[in-house]
Design a protein around this motif. Sequence first.
Motif, PDB file in Angstrom:
ATOM      1  N   THR A 221       0.820  -1.212   0.000  1.00 18.79           N
ATOM      2  CA  THR A 221       0.000   0.000   0.000  1.00 18.79           C
ATOM      3  C   THR A 221       0.859   1.269   0.000  1.00 18.79           C
ATOM      4  N   PHE A 242      -8.514   4.290   0.336  1.00 19.69           N
ATOM      5  CA  PHE A 242      -8.368   3.112   1.200  1.00 19.69           C
ATOM      6  C   PHE A 242      -9.502   2.989   2.224  1.00 19.69           C
ATOM      7  N   ALA A 255      -3.126   1.995   5.782  1.00 20.99           N
ATOM      8  CA  ALA A 255      -2.708   2.846   4.656  1.00 20.99           C
ATOM      9  C   ALA A 255      -3.521   4.138   4.645  1.00 20.99           C
TER      10      ALA A 255
END
Length: 270
Positions: A221, A242, A255
């Motif tokens: 990520t 995200f 993330a």
Amino acid sequence: MINLEKRPRIAVHKFSSCDGCQLAFLNLGGDLLELTKRVEIMHFLEAGLDDPEAKVDIAFVEGSLSTQDEIERIHKVRESSRYMITIGACATAGGLQALRNLDNQHEQWRDAIYAKPEFIKTLNHARPIADEVRVDFELWGCPINSRQLLAAVNSLLFGVPPIDDRDKVCLECKRQQRVCVMVTEDKPCLGPVTRTGCGALCPSFGRDCYGCYGPADNPNTASLSGRFAGLGLLPGAIARRFLLINSAAPAFHDAGLIARSSDTGGESHD
Ligand code: SF4
Ligand code: SF4
Ligand code: SF4
């Protein structure tokens, strides 16, 4: 494994959800009719079958744990089922409703949304089923894919564990020889970190993946966030990529929070 000498019994239970993953069952159409020759469906409210306490071989569970009643009910479902499969992002990661976990603003949002908030008995957090009871297999997606669902049931009926496909959407996208929308159109696609299973549905229609199947195995990520920044997304926009349907899945959650921590609130391109 399941005793095939008798027709196995199955149940489909609903918790906090939109019912879309149950529709994946109904969308099986003729295959569902075929399936009912081999299994006995005991409980499936959306199909009109109502016996929530029936003892079953396989319990499918849709939805997150969002109320105290649901926490008590999931233990009963676990006790009355030999094998439990969670279906969909709500059940596997808390779903969209887990967005309320992020800011501890559950009460403010509830009061702003509902005309009579005093009648709403929800918990501050929405959680995946596996947080509370043992889950034998998870089918991810919002909604799940009917083909994957049928494959999982058939595997169990043949006495083998279902295939847990944790590859990234990109691999499926390339197998299908799709043109990459991130490379060719600068769209911020989450395919490089998202678990496959949908058949690379969104890139097949020229749009970017928004991560509805949740994190794949070993998702990088940090690297993808850097790529998104290179496409012009500011930290707030990266965080929102995200923190959406699978905001409570650890890899996406972390993330998103990392991106959000460097957000200075500027205008951003989504
Ligand atoms: S995962 Fe998506 S489609 Fe399935 S019940 Fe939850 S919100 Fe609905
Ligand atoms: S379109 Fe998305 S899923 Fe497909 S290869 Fe490009 S980044 Fe990966
Ligand atoms: S491409 Fe991504 S967002 Fe679209 S269905 Fe597949 S996993 Fe979900």
